[in-house]
Design a protein around this motif. Structure first.
Motif, PDB file in Angstrom:
ATOM      1  N   GLN A 185       0.831  -1.207   0.000  1.00 59.68           N
ATOM      2  CA  GLN A 185       0.000   0.000   0.000  1.00 59.68           C
ATOM      3  C   GLN A 185       0.865   1.257   0.000  1.00 59.68           C
ATOM      4  N   PHE A 223       0.837   4.031  -2.957  1.00 58.32           N
ATOM      5  CA  PHE A 223       0.561   5.436  -2.585  1.00 58.32           C
ATOM      6  C   PHE A 223       1.682   6.335  -3.050  1.00 58.32           C
ATOM      7  N   VAL A 264      -0.997   5.846  -7.217  1.00 58.74           N
ATOM      8  CA  VAL A 264      -2.109   5.016  -7.676  1.00 58.74           C
ATOM      9  C   VAL A 264      -2.862   4.387  -6.522  1.00 58.74           C
ATOM     10  N   GLY A 265      -2.394   4.615  -5.296  1.00 63.95           N
ATOM     11  CA  GLY A 265      -3.038   4.039  -4.110  1.00 63.95           C
ATOM     12  C   GLY A 265      -3.762   5.094  -3.315  1.00 63.95           C
ATOM     13  N   ALA A 266      -4.820   4.643  -2.638  1.00 64.30           N
ATOM     14  CA  ALA A 266      -5.619   5.574  -1.837  1.00 64.30           C
ATOM     15  C   ALA A 266      -5.035   5.686  -0.427  1.00 64.30           C
ATOM     16  N   GLN A 267      -5.210   6.862   0.138  1.00 63.74           N
ATOM     17  CA  GLN A 267      -4.731   7.106   1.508  1.00 63.74           C
ATOM     18  C   GLN A 267      -5.487   6.237   2.517  1.00 63.74           C
ATOM     19  N   ALA A 268      -6.744   6.029   2.246  1.00 64.92           N
ATOM     20  CA  ALA A 268      -7.551   5.233   3.184  1.00 64.92           C
ATOM     21  C   ALA A 268      -7.054   3.795   3.249  1.00 64.92           C
ATOM     22  N   GLN A 269      -6.714   3.204   2.104  1.00 66.20           N
ATOM     23  CA  GLN A 269      -6.214   1.835   2.097  1.00 66.20           C
ATOM     24  C   GLN A 269      -4.869   1.733   2.815  1.00 66.20           C
ATOM     25  N   ASP A 300      -3.905   3.694   5.272  1.00 71.71           N
ATOM     26  CA  ASP A 300      -4.177   3.816   6.708  1.00 71.71           C
ATOM     27  C   ASP A 300      -4.675   2.494   7.290  1.00 71.71           C
TER      28      ASP A 300
END
Length: 354
Positions: free
Chosen positions: A118, A122, A126-131, A133
């Motif tokens: 992750q 990030f 291409v990665g989300a901050q929520a994933q 976290d």
């Protein structure tokens, strides 16, 4: 005829004169040597030698005793194995904890790999901050679970070690309160250990005597089987309350020194004494009562003759009398047959008094 009568009369007078001049017969007597008493005997009591410090030891966990490794009287060193419990339950708990630890360790590897993926996504945008976290939170949670699992394993190992009862110090085993096969609870008294380095005398004194002990009381301690092994002692502590059944209070005495013959459990005899004003104690048969006065017969050891002497009696029993004075230490006194003596009479001393 007249001359014959005079001769007979002269012979009779001569015989009478010789009879009157005959000396008193020498009388055999029993005697004692006077010894002044400077201590008052307050009593003699039986007791034993015990260790000052004793510990009642038990297992820190409950279970069935599997073995008892030492007997009463054995000397043990620090770390000596005394007894063991059946360790089956503790071993199973340890295996379970170790399995949980392995499972959490595997989870941690996955959580670390997920967090790294992750983070890489990030970083490339291409990665989300929520994933990211969520992955980091799972990693921290798994790390905490790993610490908890490790603590559980250590605790299980401790519980397993508690199935072995070991000596905390050099000691002598004085009592066992449980046997192999018996189920005990955690903390239940199993064995008593005594430290042999510091010993003391233990006796039970009557409650009435304890309250009347003088400040200068002296305790003389001797082995019952061999009185030549002896020493003195002072009071260390006395129980504040008397035992209801015996009305005695246990006293613990600190020994001035500890002879080699004073082993733990040695039976002893303790004599209590106190300093008093010097006085004389004689057999009751040595005293003669004449016109309300008490007197004794003193022997002149040089001339082997006796002479009466008035004395003052402090106290008396059926077997002895205590005098305040009237006779000196070291003098010899007739101890039997005083009523048939005369002043200046020659006596023959008994063999024991020579």
């Amino acid at each position: 005829m007249k001359r014959f009568g005079l001769l007979c009369m002269a012979l009779i007078l001569t015989a009478c004169s010789e009879k009157e001049a005959a000396p008193e017969p020498v009388r055999p007597v029993l005697s004692v040597k006077v010894e002044a008493l400077s201590e008052e005997n307050l009593g003699r009591f039986a007791g034993s030698i015990q260790a000052r410090y004793e510990s009642n030891t038990g297992f820190r966990v409950g279970g069935r005793i599997a073995s008892r490794n030492v007997d009463v009287g054995a000397e043990v060193q620090k770390g000596t194995l005394l007894a063991t419990l059946d360790p089956s339950d503790q071993q199973n708990q340890l295996r379970s904890a170790q399995g949980d630890l392995a499972r959490v360790q595997a989870q941690l590897i996955n959580a670390q790999a997920s967090a790294r993926r992750q983070q890489a996504l990030f970083d490339r945008g291409v990665g989300a901050q929520a994933q990211l976290d969520v992955a980091n939170t799972d990693l921290k949670t798994t790390q905490a679970s790993l610490d908890q699992a490790r603590a559980a394993v250590n605790q299980s190992k401790d519980q397993l070690s508690y199935t072995e009862l070991r000596a905390d110090h050099k000691a002598v085993v004085t009592a066992w309160n449980a046997e192999a096969g018996q189920v005990v609870t955690a903390g239940q008294q199993v064995v008593t250990l005594a430290q042999p380095d510091i010993k003391e005398a233990v006796i039970d004194l009557p409650d009435t005597l304890v309250d009347q002990l003088p400040d200068d009381v002296v305790f003389s301690v001797a082995a019952q089987l061999d009185p030549s092994i002896h020493t003195t002692a002072i009071i260390r502590e006395i129980e504040p309350q008397a035992q209801s059944a015996t009305r005695t209070r246990r006293a613990r005495l600190t020994l001035t020194d500890t002879p080699d013959g004073f082993r733990l459990g040695t039976a002893i005899s303790v004599t209590l004494s106190s300093a008093i004003k010097p006085r004389i104690e004689l057999p009751a048969t040595a005293l003669q009562e004449v016109e309300g006065k008490a007197r004794i017969w003193v022997i002149d050891t040089q001339s082997k003759t006796v002479s009466p002497r008035d004395v003052t009696v402090i106290s008396r029993t059926d077997s002895s009398v205590v005098l305040a004075g009237g006779v000196k230490d070291g003098e010899r006194v007739v101890s039997a047959g005083v009523n048939s003596l005369k002043p200046g009479q020659s006596v023959k001393l008994d063999e024991d008094s020579q």
